[in-house]
Design a protein around this motif. Sequence first.
Motif, short mmCIF file in Angstrom:
data_model
loop_
_atom_site.label_atom_id
_atom_site.label_comp_id
_atom_site.label_asym_id
_atom_site.label_seq_id
_atom_site.Cartn_x
_atom_site.Cartn_y
_atom_site.Cartn_z
N ALA A 1 0.84 -1.21 0.00
CA ALA A 1 0.00 0.00 0.00
C ALA A 1 0.87 1.25 0.00
N LEU A 2 1.93 1.26 0.79
CA LEU A 2 2.83 2.41 0.80
C LEU A 2 3.53 2.57 -0.55
N PHE A 3 3.94 1.47 -1.15
CA PHE A 3 4.58 1.54 -2.46
C PHE A 3 3.59 2.01 -3.54
N THR A 4 2.33 1.65 -3.40
CA THR A 4 1.30 2.14 -4.32
C THR A 4 1.15 3.65 -4.18
N LEU A 5 1.16 4.12 -2.95
CA LEU A 5 1.08 5.56 -2.69
C LEU A 5 2.27 6.29 -3.30
N THR A 6 3.47 5.75 -3.09
CA THR A 6 4.67 6.43 -3.61
C THR A 6 4.75 6.35 -5.13
N PHE A 7 4.21 5.27 -5.71
CA PHE A 7 4.12 5.20 -7.17
C PHE A 7 3.26 6.34 -7.69
N SER A 8 2.10 6.53 -7.07
CA SER A 8 1.20 7.61 -7.48
C SER A 8 1.87 8.96 -7.31
N MET A 9 2.57 9.12 -6.20
CA MET A 9 3.28 10.39 -5.96
C MET A 9 4.39 10.60 -6.99
N SER A 10 5.05 9.55 -7.40
CA SER A 10 6.12 9.68 -8.39
C SER A 10 5.57 10.06 -9.76
N VAL A 11 4.43 9.48 -10.12
CA VAL A 11 3.79 9.85 -11.39
C VAL A 11 3.38 11.32 -11.34
N LEU A 12 2.75 11.72 -10.23
CA LEU A 12 2.37 13.12 -10.07
C LEU A 12 3.60 14.03 -10.07
N GLN A 13 4.69 13.56 -9.47
CA GLN A 13 5.93 14.34 -9.45
C GLN A 13 6.42 14.60 -10.87
N LEU A 14 6.42 13.56 -11.72
CA LEU A 14 6.86 13.73 -13.10
C LEU A 14 5.97 14.71 -13.84
N LEU A 15 4.65 14.58 -13.67
CA LEU A 15 3.72 15.50 -14.32
C LEU A 15 3.91 16.93 -13.81
N ARG B 1 15.00 10.94 -12.17
CA ARG B 1 15.65 9.62 -12.01
C ARG B 1 15.12 8.89 -10.79
N ALA B 2 14.96 9.60 -9.68
CA ALA B 2 14.43 8.97 -8.46
C ALA B 2 12.98 8.54 -8.68
N ALA B 3 12.21 9.37 -9.34
CA ALA B 3 10.80 9.03 -9.60
C ALA B 3 10.71 7.77 -10.45
N TRP B 4 11.54 7.68 -11.48
CA TRP B 4 11.50 6.50 -12.34
C TRP B 4 11.92 5.23 -11.60
N LEU B 5 12.89 5.34 -10.70
CA LEU B 5 13.28 4.16 -9.91
C LEU B 5 12.11 3.69 -9.04
N SER B 6 11.40 4.63 -8.45
CA SER B 6 10.23 4.28 -7.64
C SER B 6 9.16 3.62 -8.49
N ILE B 7 8.96 4.13 -9.70
CA ILE B 7 7.97 3.56 -10.61
C ILE B 7 8.38 2.15 -11.04
N ILE B 8 9.66 1.95 -11.30
CA ILE B 8 10.16 0.62 -11.67
C ILE B 8 9.96 -0.36 -10.51
N GLY B 9 10.21 0.08 -9.28
CA GLY B 9 9.97 -0.77 -8.12
C GLY B 9 8.52 -1.19 -8.02
N PHE B 10 7.61 -0.25 -8.26
CA PHE B 10 6.19 -0.58 -8.20
C PHE B 10 5.80 -1.52 -9.34
N ALA B 11 6.37 -1.32 -10.52
CA ALA B 11 6.08 -2.23 -11.64
C ALA B 11 6.51 -3.65 -11.30
N ALA B 12 7.65 -3.80 -10.64
CA ALA B 12 8.10 -5.13 -10.21
C ALA B 12 7.14 -5.71 -9.17
N LEU B 13 6.64 -4.86 -8.29
CA LEU B 13 5.67 -5.30 -7.28
C LEU B 13 4.39 -5.80 -7.95
N VAL B 14 3.88 -5.05 -8.90
CA VAL B 14 2.66 -5.45 -9.61
C VAL B 14 2.91 -6.75 -10.38
N PHE B 15 4.07 -6.85 -11.03
CA PHE B 15 4.43 -8.08 -11.74
C PHE B 15 4.44 -9.26 -10.78
#
Length: 154
Positions: free
Chosen positions: A12-26, A120-134
Amino acid sequence: VIHVSIAVLASALFTLTFSMSVLQLLQHRREARIRTGGPARPAFLQLVPSALSLENWSYRINAVGFVMWTFTLIAGAIWAEQAWGRYWGWDTKEVWTFVIWVIYAGYLHARATRGWTGERAAWLSIIGFAALVFNFTIVNTYFPGLHSYAGIPE
């Protein structure tokens, strides 16, 4: 019970930070457009904190999630020893849980010691979440193992 509960909370925390990272990039792209005199779109981002604030909060929450994910790995190993007589058996789910741990460890290390900030940090967080979803979807469903739903008739 503890192993699964902590894994769900960490997820759940990683889902939250994924969302925050996407918003950060935008938000980062929006802020760059505004600095160059461009339009302040999309408009909903006016309600979102700055990219820097999102990044800092994401880092802190990822650190908490990482500690919880570490506990998930340790508690899972203890449970595996009780259930199957071994701490680590290279089950596909175990391996992917470790891969996720390594990605988030890399994120925290790169952010804290190597100065990886911003995109770069945002993309690493997004990659971590993608691995979690996988791990929770593809690995659970299609890879046979002790944690798997593969082969269960529909």
